[in-house]
Design a protein around this motif. Structure first.
Motif, short mmCIF file in Angstrom:
data_model
loop_
_atom_site.label_atom_id
_atom_site.label_comp_id
_atom_site.label_asym_id
_atom_site.label_seq_id
_atom_site.Cartn_x
_atom_site.Cartn_y
_atom_site.Cartn_z
N GLU A 15 0.52 -1.78 0.03
CA GLU A 15 0.10 0.07 0.68
C GLU A 15 0.65 0.96 -0.31
N ARG A 16 1.85 1.60 1.15
CA ARG A 16 2.93 2.79 0.97
C ARG A 16 2.95 2.54 -0.29
N LEU A 17 4.12 2.01 -1.18
CA LEU A 17 4.59 2.13 -2.31
C LEU A 17 3.71 2.62 -3.64
N ALA A 18 2.36 1.62 -3.73
CA ALA A 18 1.66 1.51 -4.95
C ALA A 18 0.66 3.13 -4.42
N SER A 19 1.27 4.18 -3.30
CA SER A 19 0.68 5.41 -3.46
C SER A 19 1.60 6.53 -3.03
N ARG A 20 3.10 5.96 -4.10
CA ARG A 20 3.63 7.17 -4.44
C ARG A 20 3.03 8.07 -5.66
N ASP A 21 3.49 9.56 -5.37
CA ASP A 21 3.07 9.92 -6.19
C ASP A 21 4.13 11.72 -6.44
N ALA A 22 3.82 12.71 -6.45
CA ALA A 22 4.69 13.81 -6.58
C ALA A 22 5.28 14.25 -5.13
N GLN A 23 6.51 14.25 -4.61
CA GLN A 23 6.72 14.74 -2.87
C GLN A 23 7.37 15.86 -3.01
N PRO A 24 6.65 16.47 -2.04
CA PRO A 24 7.33 17.74 -2.17
C PRO A 24 9.00 17.58 -1.48
N THR A 25 10.29 18.38 -1.73
CA THR A 25 11.09 18.16 -1.92
C THR A 25 12.24 19.05 -0.69
N GLY A 26 11.09 19.69 -0.35
CA GLY A 26 11.75 20.30 1.13
C GLY A 26 11.52 21.22 1.86
N ARG A 34 3.70 23.94 3.58
CA ARG A 34 2.50 23.15 3.78
C ARG A 34 1.91 21.99 2.88
N ALA A 35 2.58 22.31 2.13
CA ALA A 35 2.92 21.23 1.35
C ALA A 35 3.19 19.52 1.57
N ALA A 36 4.16 19.56 2.47
CA ALA A 36 4.81 18.91 3.72
C ALA A 36 3.52 18.39 4.35
N ASP A 38 0.26 18.81 4.13
CA ASP A 38 -0.62 17.84 3.87
C ASP A 38 -0.51 16.53 3.37
N ARG A 39 0.75 16.36 3.25
CA ARG A 39 1.49 15.17 3.16
C ARG A 39 1.80 14.24 4.04
N TYR A 40 1.92 15.11 5.17
CA TYR A 40 2.87 13.97 5.61
C TYR A 40 2.01 14.20 7.09
N GLY A 41 1.26 15.40 7.45
CA GLY A 41 1.07 15.76 8.36
C GLY A 41 0.20 14.64 9.17
N GLY A 42 -1.02 14.05 8.54
CA GLY A 42 -1.63 12.84 9.42
C GLY A 42 -1.15 11.58 9.70
N GLU A 43 0.33 11.50 8.41
CA GLU A 43 0.91 10.76 9.28
C GLU A 43 1.36 10.10 10.36
N GLN A 63 3.14 18.89 15.06
CA GLN A 63 4.10 20.87 15.26
C GLN A 63 5.19 20.91 15.63
N GLU A 64 6.11 20.35 16.81
CA GLU A 64 7.29 20.86 16.81
C GLU A 64 7.98 19.91 15.86
N THR A 65 7.14 18.63 15.11
CA THR A 65 8.50 18.38 13.78
C THR A 65 8.48 19.02 12.61
N PHE A 66 7.47 20.37 12.53
CA PHE A 66 7.70 20.96 11.12
C PHE A 66 8.65 21.86 11.42
N VAL A 67 8.36 22.53 13.03
CA VAL A 67 8.89 23.31 13.69
C VAL A 67 10.53 23.22 13.69
N ARG A 68 11.19 22.54 13.96
CA ARG A 68 12.60 21.46 14.06
C ARG A 68 12.95 21.81 12.45
N ALA A 69 12.04 21.29 12.11
CA ALA A 69 12.65 20.79 10.42
C ALA A 69 12.90 22.33 9.24
#
Length: 195
Positions: A15-26, A34-36, A38-43, A63-69
């Motif tokens: 399922e993970r490999l099948a659901s691949r599409d364009a990914q944020p690059t940074g 925001r794109a990252a 939207d793509r990974y926040g729920g996960e 929230q802290e994850t995205f702030v640190r990143a």
């Protein structure tokens, strides 16, 4: 979207490999963040919630994850792995920090017998490590050729034999051998496996 770790590992990987599409690059701009998110926040929220068992604390970790990143975008190297893997590594550190803070707050009211009883139980960090290992393995499998990936996923994780896959068994054994060999090199290269 929360990560489902129940069920067979082979199904989860497919399922993970099948659901691949364009990914944020940074994470250099607000749009990329925001794109990252939207793509990974729920996960990431599902990952943190499963480890911590507290939705508010899990939301804080995400929230802290995205702030640190966002504060250290140079820490992400696309040559070392995907943005998703990097975010999960940051989230794992955040989960471990949250567990330590929580245990320090709760530690004052515990007796020495509670500490012994807790040390005999499987650690919450073990579940986090297992989920992170699955994420890392999924990223490494993505880098294999489709034939090698199929052999590794179906035989090692799906429990099927080489003869059951509709390809001559000797061909499948060869694909399996080279697939596992390449997978080991990828995992070692990324520091996920001791050389």
């Amino acid at each position: 979207m929360a990560v489902s770790v129940s069920g067979s590992p082979a199904r989860w990987l497919r399922e993970r490999l099948a659901s691949r599409d364009a990914q944020p690059t940074g994470l250099r701009t607000e749009t990329e963040v925001r794109a990252a998110y939207d793509r990974y926040g729920g996960e990431l929220l599902g990952f943190a919630f499963r480890a911590l068992g507290d939705r508010q604390l899990a939301e804080d970790v995400v929230q802290e994850t995205f702030v640190r990143a966002w504060r250290s975008p140079r820490g992400f190297d696309p040559g070392q792995g995907s943005l998703r893997t990097w975010l999960f590594a940051i989230a794992r550190n955040g989960v471990v920090d949250a567990m330590r803070r929580r245990s320090a707050r709760e530690g004052a009211g515990h007796s020495s017998w509670d500490v012994v009883a807790e040390s005999e139980r499987p650690s919450e960090a073990d579940a986090v490590d297992q989920l992170l290992e699955r994420v890392q393995l999924g990223e490494a499998l993505q880098r294999l050729s489709p034939e090698h990936r199929e052999a590794v996923v179906e035989v090692y994780f799906g429990g099927r034999t080489c003869a059951e896959l509709g390809v001559p068994a000797s061909t499948m054994r060869s694909r399996l051998y080279y697939g596992v060999r390449a997978l080991r090199l990828i995992l070692e290269e990324n520091g996920w496996l001791a050389p």
